[in-house]
Design a protein around this motif. Structure first.
Motif, mmCIF file in Angstrom:
data_model
loop_
_atom_site.group_PDB
_atom_site.id
_atom_site.type_symbol
_atom_site.label_atom_id
_atom_site.label_comp_id
_atom_site.label_asym_id
_atom_site.label_seq_id
_atom_site.Cartn_x
_atom_site.Cartn_y
_atom_site.Cartn_z
ATOM 1 N N GLU A 1 -25.218 56.237 -35.635
ATOM 2 C CA GLU A 1 -23.565 56.315 -35.671
ATOM 3 C C GLU A 1 -23.291 57.905 -36.105
ATOM 4 O OE1 GLU A 1 -19.423 55.222 -34.856
ATOM 5 O OE2 GLU A 1 -21.578 54.522 -34.044
ATOM 6 N N GLU A 2 -23.915 58.451 -36.775
ATOM 7 C CA GLU A 2 -23.672 59.623 -37.437
ATOM 8 C C GLU A 2 -23.788 60.763 -36.289
ATOM 9 O OE1 GLU A 2 -25.648 58.445 -41.776
ATOM 10 O OE2 GLU A 2 -26.515 60.022 -40.579
ATOM 11 N N LEU A 3 -24.369 60.428 -35.070
ATOM 12 C CA LEU A 3 -24.458 61.322 -34.076
ATOM 13 C C LEU A 3 -23.080 61.398 -33.338
ATOM 14 C CD1 LEU A 3 -25.801 63.391 -31.920
ATOM 15 C CD2 LEU A 3 -26.581 61.271 -31.022
ATOM 16 N N PHE A 4 -22.421 60.067 -33.563
ATOM 17 C CA PHE A 4 -21.256 60.033 -32.632
ATOM 18 C C PHE A 4 -19.963 60.409 -33.516
ATOM 19 C CE2 PHE A 4 -24.424 57.359 -30.720
ATOM 20 C CZ PHE A 4 -23.970 57.330 -29.432
ATOM 21 N N THR A 5 -20.097 60.576 -34.730
ATOM 22 C CA THR A 5 -18.994 60.857 -35.665
ATOM 23 C C THR A 5 -18.426 62.417 -35.421
ATOM 24 O OG1 THR A 5 -20.236 61.372 -37.474
ATOM 25 C CG2 THR A 5 -19.443 59.199 -37.175
ATOM 26 N N PRO A 6 -17.160 62.550 -35.691
ATOM 27 C CA PRO A 6 -16.790 64.021 -35.374
ATOM 28 C C PRO A 6 -17.371 64.906 -36.195
ATOM 29 C CG PRO A 6 -14.908 62.479 -35.578
ATOM 30 C CD PRO A 6 -16.024 61.562 -35.840
ATOM 31 N N ALA A 7 -17.627 64.715 -37.637
ATOM 32 C CA ALA A 7 -18.359 65.284 -38.645
ATOM 33 C C ALA A 7 -19.661 64.904 -38.701
ATOM 34 C CB ALA A 7 -17.530 65.554 -39.748
ATOM 35 N N LEU B 1 -24.060 63.955 -25.980
ATOM 36 C CA LEU B 1 -24.117 64.150 -27.479
ATOM 37 C C LEU B 1 -25.355 64.867 -28.265
ATOM 38 C CD1 LEU B 1 -22.227 60.735 -28.446
ATOM 39 C CD2 LEU B 1 -21.287 63.244 -28.792
ATOM 40 N N ILE B 2 -26.473 64.522 -27.760
ATOM 41 C CA ILE B 2 -27.852 64.944 -28.371
ATOM 42 C C ILE B 2 -27.738 66.372 -28.016
ATOM 43 C CG2 ILE B 2 -30.284 65.020 -27.979
ATOM 44 C CD1 ILE B 2 -29.806 61.796 -27.639
ATOM 45 N N LYS B 3 -27.673 66.837 -26.774
ATOM 46 C CA LYS B 3 -27.829 68.085 -26.304
ATOM 47 C C LYS B 3 -26.556 69.046 -27.025
ATOM 48 C CE LYS B 3 -27.441 68.910 -21.713
ATOM 49 N NZ LYS B 3 -27.007 68.484 -20.393
#
Length: 721
Positions: free
Chosen positions: A175-181, A214-216
């Motif tokens: 989920e930390e990848l999906f968060t704004p910060a 998101l990964i890119k």
């Protein structure tokens, strides 16, 4: 020039299968080392399996996780490789979702998750507490069983990074990848060059693109190498975790694993030059921000991930220079593959002998049958490739002895052993649906039975007449709405009873042991509208299409017709959807969309606005009056919105008994995990509907259709139980 061989893995873990999960973890490390990897990353909570739910609150779960970790630390496999392993950890009597970083039989650090997934299907805050002390660590005192292996009494616990001789590694959890910060931004500014992400991300139609972007993006601005590992498989619940491990560098995907696979262990590797990261970061504005970045504590390890440039072991020809295109499946292919893999996991792990499906001759049960056919195709394909695990499971399910040499290379032959279909006709059934069911069963190879259940229906209606002295009649024969509904529902409910009888006894009839799992086939739109009979043949053990729209199912059937060479599927596509529960006359043929008072396409729109866009009745009306205003008047739109919410509300109680369904759509109305709403509503919504009516009366009509005519055209179906 520094070369780095990295690895991300997808594992088909199973909740609470500590023995199997341990074997798969060790196998992934073994394969990674064989490929020359020096860093191995596994999926989220891989030791326990991601879907343990309230078992995470049990002390046993943490205890067994440490026991498994002790065996991993004791294994020769973890020599000479940094491993990032997931498990729950209790720190100061608080349970955290953690990554344990190990090297050479030692624990380097424990990194707890900081931002939790706590919406939709995820309830992480129910089990875990986020680590809120950013860039801080504490001492975690290890269990005695770990001390006996590593000699360590305590290790750092918290938000830190691992510093090797040649680079720096930072951890990011799902989920930390999906968060704004996202943490990777600040870690990257502080010199972290490699980011690991261990995920438990489930499959939804059309979702992979978001994850890839998101990964890119994670390394496009900040630079760096991103290793993404995701679980693959059903894990024992409604979700299918769709793997697709990836490795990215500087905003480009350089390696990608399979999204749908029957493999228990899949390892994805890439050889990357660290200097590419440093060159990418040589930008003035980035350097100014980095120079003022806050410091992360570094946990140092005397080990280099990259080989020395003079080391003959390194093959510079292996260096990743190309940027392959990311592989995306079309939604039709996702339907063919995702639910099929999910069904295979359930079949082999439940240790049952196959599936039973009431095959009605309609497109929904047809789609379910074709998904099982797709499963059989995947099994046959893996068997032809020599996958011994798949072959062993197939032999057991098919009732073959362990010493058998049987190999399921023909999907139709394998289906005949493990897939059972049945057409349950009544006097209201048509010859066309009976023929379609028979032809489809023959095309996919299922063991098919055909029966007429009129005598069973008559016995119950005669019982009612004997007790009450009155005989119910269908509407076309002069009966009331209550009679008509009751006579329809008794047919549907009897089909469920017959389905379970046949599922339990058909293997015995065929000289085999065990029983079958019953499959349901109610689509997401009918569930949303409540257009099914409670406890009818939609009540089953599993439903692979329960969160897939009718629109997508039609596209899937069109795809499967050509991809699987099943011409009979054209007949299903051209047929008018009908429940066939009322008598057919010269002037009346029951049709689903007429009964529902709305089309399947409209239901898809209502569903997405209600759940995904979080619209109540009024906000849905205000959106649709603009989207549909060119062909529907405000009063027409108001009528459709009110009709939908009324039917959805009064049938909401049915969602509490939905068959566990493969979760494939964001607007699934599954009450049990995903769509947590009341099931007793003020179904006429007097406040909301009055506001809609006021707004509809005020807005101009942008069509040529008169409101009175439009209202006359709107069907008012009888209540559906």
């Amino acid at each position: 020039m520094g070369h780095l061989i990295t690895v991300a893995t997808s594992l088909n873990q199973w909740a609470l299968d500590f023995e199997g999960n341990l074997e798969r973890i060790l196998e992934s490390i073994r394969v990674a080392k064989q490929r020359g990897a020096t860093l191995r990353v596994g999926p989220e909570l891989e030791i326990t399996g991601y879907g343990c739910l309230d078992h995470f609150l049990e002390g046993d779960t943490c205890l067994h996780s440490w026991e498994v970790l002790a065996k991993i630390l004791s294994s020769d496999e973890v020599t000479g490789i940094v491993c990032d392993i997931g498990m729950p950890v209790m720190h100061k009597n608080v349970i955290y979702n953690c990554r344990v970083i190990i090297y050479n039989h030692k624990i380097l650090m424990i990194r707890p998750k900081m931002w939790m997934a706590n919406n939709g299907n995820y309830r992480e805050l129910r089990y875990f507490t986020p680590w809120m002390k950013h860039r801080q660590t504490e001492d975690h005192y290890l269990p005695r069983m770990i001390h006996a292996v590593t000699g360590q009494n305590k290790v750092p616990f918290g938000d830190a990074v691992v510093s090797t001789v040649d680079t720096c590694i930072g951890v990011e959890l799902c989920e930390e990848l999906f968060t704004p910060a996202s943490p990777h931004i600040l870690m990257g500014l502080d010199g972290v060059e490699i980011f690991t992400n261990s995920s438990g991300s489930h499959h939804e139609l059309r979702k992979l693109y978001t994850r890839v972007e998101l990964i890119k993006e994670a390394t496009m601005k900040v630079g760096g190498i991103y290793l993404y590992a995701n679980q693959q498989g059903c894990d024992g619940d409604r979700l299918y975790y769709d793997g697709c491990a990836m490795i990215a560098i500087n905003g480009h995907i350089v390696a990608q694993g399979s999204q749908f696979s029957l493999n228990d262990v899949e390892v994805v590797t890439a050889t990357i030059d660290l200097e590419d990261v440093r060159a990418h970061r040589a930008v003035s504005s980035r350097s100014m921000q980095a120079a003022s970045a806050e410091r992360y504590q570094r946990i140092e390890v005397d080990f280099a991930l990259s080989a020395d440039s003079t080391d003959s072991v390194v093959d510079f020809q292996e260096l990743i220079m190309t940027r392959p295109d990311v592989r995306y499946h079309r939604p039709e292919e996702e339907i063919a593959l995702g639910p099929a893999c999910w069904l295979w996991d359930y079949l082999r792990r439940s240790r049952t002998q196959g599936y039973f499906l009431p095959l009605s001759g309609g497109i929904d049960s047809c789609a379910t049958a074709v998904i099982v056919h797709s499963m059989c195709r995947l099994v046959a394909e893996s068997a032809r490739k020599g996958d011994q695990a798949v072959i062993a499971d197939a032999r057991r399910i098919a009732g073959e002895p362990e010493e058998s040499k049987y190999v399921p290379e023909d999907p139709r032959e394998f289906a005949n052993r493990i897939f059972h279909t049945c057409y349950m006709g009544t006097e209201n059934s048509s010859d066309e649906t009976r023929k379609r069911a028979k032809d489809l069963a023959q095309a996919i190879g299922s063991y098919h039975t055909d029966l007429n259940m009129d005598t069973v229906v008559a016995s119950l209606t005669n019982l009612f007449s004997f007790v009450t002295g009155v005989k119910p009649r269908f509407r076309v024969h002069g009966g009331s709405a209550a009679e008509n509904l009751a006579l329809q529902n008794i047919q549907a409910r009897l089909r469920m009873v017959i389905a379970y009888l046949f599922a339990q006894l058909l293997p015995w009839v065929r000289g085999r042991y065990g029983g079958l799992l019953v499959l349901g086939s109610a689509n997401v739109d009918e569930s949303l509208r409540g257009y099914f009979t409670k406890y009818d043949c939609s009540s089953a053990d599993l439903n692979p299409i329960g969160a897939i729209s009718k629109t997508d199912l039609k596209k899937f059937i069109a795809y499967a017709r050509d991809a699987f060479s099943i011409p009979i599927l054209t007949d299903f596509l051209e047929a008018v959807p009908t429940a066939e529960l009322e008598p057919i006359t010269e002037t009346y043929v029951q049709a689903d969309e007429a009964d529902m008072g709305m089309t399947y396409d409209e239901l898809s729109v209502f569903g997405r606005l209600r759940k995904v866009e979080k619209c109540g009745p009024y906000s849905m009306f205000t959106k649709l009056v603009h989207e549909w205003g060119s062909f529907l008047s405000p009063l027409q739109v108001a009528e459709k919105v009110r009709h939908f919410f009324f039917e959805h509300a009064r049938n909401r109680h049915k969602m509490t008994t939905l068959t566990p369904s493969y979760h494939a759509e964001q607007y699934s109305p599954d009450d049990n995990r995903f769509d947590l709403r009341p099931f007793l509503y003020p179904s006429r919504f007097p406040w909301q509907f009055r506001k809609i009516d006021q707004e509809a009366a005020r807005l101009p009509d942008r069509t040529n259709v008169k409101p009175a005519d439009a209202k006359a055209q709107m069907p008012h179906p009888e209540d559906v139980d």
